[in-house]
Design an enzyme around this catalytic site. Structure first.
Site, PDB file in Angstrom:
ATOM      1  N   SER A   1      -9.380   2.496   3.143  1.00 31.38           N
ATOM      2  CA  SER A   1      -8.336   3.105   2.348  1.00 31.38           C
ATOM      3  C   SER A   1      -7.474   2.112   1.584  1.00 31.38           C
ATOM      4  O   SER A   1      -6.632   2.501   0.767  1.00 31.38           O
ATOM      5  CB  SER A   1      -7.453   3.964   3.246  1.00 31.38           C
ATOM      6  OG  SER A   1      -6.770   3.176   4.208  1.00 31.38           O
TER       7      SER A   1
ATOM      8  N   SER B   1     -10.249   0.085   7.086  1.00 28.58           N
ATOM      9  CA  SER B   1      -9.556   0.260   5.808  1.00 28.58           C
ATOM     10  C   SER B   1      -9.162  -1.034   5.118  1.00 28.58           C
ATOM     11  O   SER B   1      -8.890  -1.047   3.925  1.00 28.58           O
ATOM     12  CB  SER B   1      -8.307   1.122   6.000  1.00 28.58           C
ATOM     13  OG  SER B   1      -8.661   2.467   6.227  1.00 28.58           O
TER      14      SER B   1
ATOM     15  N   LYS C   1       0.827  -1.203   0.000  1.00 28.09           N
ATOM     16  CA  LYS C   1       0.000   0.000   0.000  1.00 28.09           C
ATOM     17  C   LYS C   1       0.864   1.256   0.000  1.00 28.09           C
ATOM     18  O   LYS C   1       1.923   1.297   0.633  1.00 28.09           O
ATOM     19  CB  LYS C   1      -0.901  -0.036   1.243  1.00 28.09           C
ATOM     20  CG  LYS C   1      -1.968   1.040   1.316  1.00 28.09           C
ATOM     21  CD  LYS C   1      -2.853   0.770   2.535  1.00 28.09           C
ATOM     22  CE  LYS C   1      -3.908   1.847   2.727  1.00 28.09           C
ATOM     23  NZ  LYS C   1      -4.765   1.553   3.895  1.00 28.09           N
TER      24      LYS C   1
END
Length: 473
Positions: free
Chosen positions: A155, A179, A80
């Site tokens: 996210s 997330s 990420k």
């Protein structure tokens, strides 16, 4: 290459270990699949295949027999874009860092690479991971492979979308208020929020914070267990980080016990939930009765969980980002500014009250788990929604006054400090995935994975991915 993409991470690692496929061949398959699908989903906008091929060349000179039993043997993975990978663009989704190149790798990345994972790129994220919709001004909007007009949430939306589209076999995510879990629900994959400090990472500006955690995302539960094994272990740069368990998470899935009583809550006593999502999750909870002594519709007392979460999250934002607001206000998105300013308005009494409330809540959770093995709940209050909207503003006539409140279902469980997994449990009439959260006692990721696997084995939801991105006419 198409056959390789469709295989599970566990299957592909077996081929790598036996020598039936090489790391370079897997990189070719991943690169081809990204080229075929990334224009539609924009899941991994930053690629580093030159770096990956150099790593593969080093691995191909080794003998698999000389490696540890738990090893990835050259499996391509995604990291990420909130996590640094040395020599790779590291934007955090912010115009402030649009041109930043990481000077070092997070210790979690170093550990994954030491254990045979090959980083092929950085998955997309909203600015600083703020919000449940993956878009930013630097790298654009990530879409959902099940319908590219919709969002994969956030996210860790880029990670989830990449897995669902078959770009990689494993993807690292992070979770503060859902997330990992919300994107897993929206894309039909598995996302595990481990207990704080289960996955060591750093160096960090706030190394003693236990709110944000790193965790594994995969297409099924055994792959998630494998990835958690590769991530786990204490590290001196992450104080209080937990050692790896004596029994690997993969081995813990070999014997699934009959569980005791299990609780199911359709709303955690607090959240409006889309009726179709509620029906799908209720049916999943009913199905879960075959694995346990019984399922009761009940819930621990979480009446103040969202308020605790909002206060302590705002405290985290002011601690992390106050200097950026002072220097770069014009480059920050409104939601990030709101959260930092919310933190600036907190008093010592506010923070102290939230910490005391969290302590009392945790004692209630401990008492709850003396009676129940798990808590089941929907992973999100809605299925995937159009990415043209920044966040969900209203459900069932309930209007939210901020961009985070629609994420209360996962966020309320964050404050328990317990591990929670989102596993696919059904599909809406329009064909969109829905996820079920399963929470177990603190530090018992093994039990949570066992529960998720017991459910997954009797349902075919994990077999639905990867898919070719679906673009409406």
């Amino acid at each position: 290459m198409t056959d390789l993409i469709k295989m599970t991470a566990t299957e592909v690692v077996g081929l790598l270990k036996s020598g039936d496929v090489t790391p370079s061949e897997l990189l070719d398959a991943s690169e081809k699949r990204i080229a075929e699908t990334n224009e539609a989903v924009n899941a991994i906008p930053t690629l580093c295949f030159d770096r990956a091929r150099a790593h593969a060349a080093r691995l191909e000179k080794e003998k698999p027999a000389d490696r540890p039993e738990m090893y990835l043997h050259g499996l391509p993975i995604a990291i990420k874009d909130l996590t640094p990978v040395k020599g790779v663009r590291f934007t955090s989704g912010s115009p402030i860092f649009a041109d930043r190149i990481a000077e070092f790798s997070d210790v979690m990345v170093e550990r994954l690479e030491e254990r045979g994972g090959i980083v092929v790129g950085k998955s997309n994220t909203p600015e600083f991971g703020a919000g449940g919709q993956t878009f930013n001004e630097v790298l654009g909007t990530t879409t959902n492979p099940w319908n590219t007009d919709l969002t994969p949430a956030g996210s860790s939306g880029g990670a989830a979308s990449a897995l669902a589209a078959g770009q990689v076999w494993l993807a690292q995510g992070s979770d503060l208020g859902g997330s990992l879990r919300t994107p897993a629900s929206f894309t039909g994959i598995v996302g595990l929020r481990p207990s704080p400090k289960r996955v060591a990472h750093g160096p960090l500006g706030l190394p003693f914070s236990t709110y944000p955690v790193e965790g594994p995302m995969a297409r099924n539960v055994p792959d998630t267990a494998l990835f958690l094994d590769m991530m786990s272990g204490a590290h001196i740069l992450d104080p209080s980080s937990l050692p790896a368990p004596e029994t690997s998470y993969v081995d813990s899935l070999k014997n699934i016990p009959k569980f005791g009583r299990v609780a199911y809550s359709p709303d955690l006593g607090h959240c409006p939930v889309d009726p179709e999502v509620a029906d799908i999750c209720a049916k999943a909870a009913e199905d879960f009765a075959r694995y346990c002594a019984g399922v009761d519709e009940t819930c621990p007392d979480l009446h103040d969980a969202e308020d605790i979460f909002q206060t302590l999250r705002a405290q985290l934002f002011i601690a992390n980002h106050a200097p950026l607001l002072a220097r770069h206000r014009d480059k920050l998105k409104p939601e990030v500014i709101w959260n930092i300013e919310k933190g600036a308005k907190l008093t010592a009494d506010d923070i102290g009250a939230a910490q005391r409330a969290q302590g009392a809540l945790y004692q209630r959770i401990v008492a709850f788990f003396s009676e129940y093995d798990f808590l089941l709940a929907p992973a999100a209050i809605v299925p995937a929604y159009p990415h043209k909207f920044r966040y969900v503003e209203e459900v069932n006539g309930v209007k939210f006054d901020n961009y985070m409140s629609w994420l209360a279902l996962p966020a309320m469980l964050t404050v328990t400090n317990c591990p929670v997994i989102s596993v696919p449990c059904g599909f809406t009439k329009s064909g969109l995935p829905v996820g079920l959260q399963i929470m177990g006692p603190n530090a018992r990721e093994d039990r949570v994975l066992q529960a998720a696997y017991a459910f997954e084995r009797d349902h075919d939801f994990a077999s639905r991915v990867p898919i070719d991105p679906i673009t409406p006419a």
